[in-house]
Scaffold this motif. Structure first.
Motif, PDB file in Angstrom:
ATOM      1  N   GLY A  94      -7.873   7.793   6.163  1.00  0.00           N
ATOM      2  CA  GLY A  94      -6.757   6.867   6.366  1.00  0.00           C
ATOM      3  C   GLY A  94      -7.119   5.422   6.053  1.00  0.00           C
ATOM      4  O   GLY A  94      -6.345   4.500   6.298  1.00  0.00           O
ATOM      5  N   ASP A 141      -5.183   1.966   4.443  1.00  0.00           N
ATOM      6  CA  ASP A 141      -4.429   0.982   5.231  1.00  0.00           C
ATOM      7  C   ASP A 141      -5.307  -0.246   5.474  1.00  0.00           C
ATOM      8  O   ASP A 141      -4.856  -1.387   5.359  1.00  0.00           O
ATOM      9  CB  ASP A 141      -4.025   1.556   6.601  1.00  0.00           C
ATOM     10  CG  ASP A 141      -2.968   2.648   6.496  1.00  0.00           C
ATOM     11  OD1 ASP A 141      -2.407   2.832   5.405  1.00  0.00           O
ATOM     12  OD2 ASP A 141      -2.718   3.313   7.518  1.00  0.00           O
ATOM     13  N   LYS A 157       0.848  -1.185   0.000  1.00  0.00           N
ATOM     14  CA  LYS A 157       0.000   0.000   0.000  1.00  0.00           C
ATOM     15  C   LYS A 157       0.885   1.237   0.000  1.00  0.00           C
ATOM     16  O   LYS A 157       1.862   1.317   0.757  1.00  0.00           O
ATOM     17  CB  LYS A 157      -0.917  -0.006   1.220  1.00  0.00           C
ATOM     18  CG  LYS A 157      -1.832   1.207   1.321  1.00  0.00           C
ATOM     19  CD  LYS A 157      -1.361   2.170   2.359  1.00  0.00           C
ATOM     20  CE  LYS A 157      -2.103   3.499   2.306  1.00  0.00           C
ATOM     21  NZ  LYS A 157      -1.644   4.432   3.345  1.00  0.00           N
TER      22      LYS A 157
HETATM   23 MG    MG Z   1      -2.287   7.142   6.166  1.00  0.00          MG
END
Ligand code: MG
Ligand code: ASP
Length: 408
Positions: A151, A154, A7
């Motif tokens: 976020g 992830d 990632k």
């Molecule tokens: Mg991040």
């Protein structure tokens, strides 16, 4: 031949050159004979820009449409990445969440992954393609686009690694691993070789923002080894893994701090059944999350109740609690925004005595007053005056020998 999920975060794909750099890195691994699945974030700043656009359109954007909008950043990244790979002479295929079959619940903006289909990805891998997948997005049962929360790429990566039974999930970012504490605060902070899932969860929730917390929960649940490392070097980063026996040799592995909380005390609360519920119910209804609750022993039927809330909720909490105090006959509500929480974290605490004492003595030597203490099996947190945060972190880092590599 390994199956690797990688990632890359927003800063790693922030420009055409950076995307080309990522393509070269992925191709290297592909040439080594590995099957590559690459999850990308939106180019840095893009998701914020999209959210801003929505707010220019309307004060209160519809949450379904907001997800349709903010999921587009990742689409741009995977398309450009696939183009880069192809222009370098390799086969590539980009897939959006719905094309993979990333199924989520229906909570727009904070959806949880429920299931991931793997057939399409394996099909493309069979054809020797480098597969890229848009992070942060999924599809609910009714076919609506959802996003996983800020976020969230992830989590996409770790969940994919679990579903595909990948050998490792590598999270590439702009730092080279997980540090014993914030290197901006403590020059002697050191990159850790490895950290357990539980320690990482404590570090993440306490403000060390390397990995999104839900991705760590996922990794723990499905036992996915996660390697946090830098996009801009070839050095090994930090392995986030299940706890190993030798991890307990170290008492404290990391120090986290959080300046984002405020402390509230309700003084002279009548000490009788049902009162705590009466205090916390209205807070919960107002969507306020409470942390570190301490109640004193009572004197003449009255007690003090102290807890922390995040600073953004402070004003609202004070308003709610002043009402509550009147209702239950408490004397007054006191608040303090200038506090911070400093925590020492380590699985070794379970088997070593005297850790708390050492922490308290170290702070005392610097004349730092402790206002609140809370502990869990692998963590001790103290609330102190905000202005002493950096000093506290540095002296604790030293006292527990975190600057020495032999400590590992
Ligand atoms: Mg991040
Ligand atoms: N682009 C999303 C965000 O900025 C998801 C991610 O980058 O992980 O929050």
């Amino acid at each position: 031949m390994a199956l690797i999920v990688q990632k890359y975060g927003g800063t790693s794909v922030g420009s055409i050159e950076k995307i080309q750099n990522v393509a070269r890195k992925v191709i290297e691994e592909h040439k080594n004979g590995n099957r590559m699945v690459v999850v990308l974030s939106a180019m840095s700043g893009q998701t914020n820009k999209l959210i801003e656009l929505a707010h220019q359109m309307t004060e209160d954007p519809d949450c379904r449409e907001l997800d349709v909008l903010i999921s587009t950043g990742e689409q741009v990244s995977i398309a450009l990445f696939s183009m880069a790979v192809k222009s370098m002479g390799y086969e590539a295929c980009s897939l959006l969440g719905f094309q993979v079959g990333i199924k989520t619940d229906q909570i727009y903006g904070k959806a949880r992954i429920q299931e991931i289909e793997t057939a399409r990805i394996f099909q493309e891998l069979e054809k020797n393609q480098i597969v890229s997948v848009a992070g942060f997005q999924g599809l609910d049962d009714d076919g609506n686009i959802t996003t996983l929360g800020r976020g969230g790429s992830d989590t996409t990566a770790v969940a994919l690694a679990a579903a595909l039974n990948a050998d490792v999930c590598e999270i590439y970012t702009d730092v080279d691993g997980v540090y014993t504490t914030d290197p901006n605060v403590c020059l002697k902070a050191r990159k850790m070789e490895s950290i357990s899932y539980d320690e990482m969860l404590e570090m993440a929730s306490l403000g060390a923002k390397v990995l999104e917390i839900r991705s760590v929960e996922f990794a723990k649940k499905f036992n996915v080894p996660v390697h946090v490392r830098s996009t801009f070097s070839n050095e090994r980063g930090t392995m986030v893994v299940a706890e190993a026996k030798d991890m307990e040799k170290v008492t404290v592995s990391g120090i986290a701090f959080n300046k984002n909380e405020a402390r509230i005390t309700i003084a002279k609360v009548p000490d009788k059944p049902g009162i705590a519920g009466k205090i916390f119910d209205p807070l919960m209804k107002a969507g306020i999350v409470v942390d570190m609750i301490v109640q004193n022993t009572s004197e003449e039927g009255l007690t003090d109740l102290t807890f922390t809330v995040i600073k953004a909720d402070y004003n609202n909490s004070m308003k709610v609690l002043k009402e509550v105090a009147k209702e239950i006959g408490a004397e007054k509500v006191l608040g303090d925004e200038n506090i911070s929480k400093v925590s020492i974290i380590g699985v070794g605490m379970r088997t070593h005595a005297g850790v708390a004492q050492k922490m308290f003595n170290t702070l005392a030597r610097e004349n730092i007053n402790i206002m609140m203490i809370s502990t869990s099996e692998i963590k001790i947190s103290v609330v102190i005056e905000e202005k002493y945060t950096e000093l506290a972190v540095r002296v604790l880092h030293e006292a527990f020998g975190l600057d020495k590599p032999t400590a590992e």
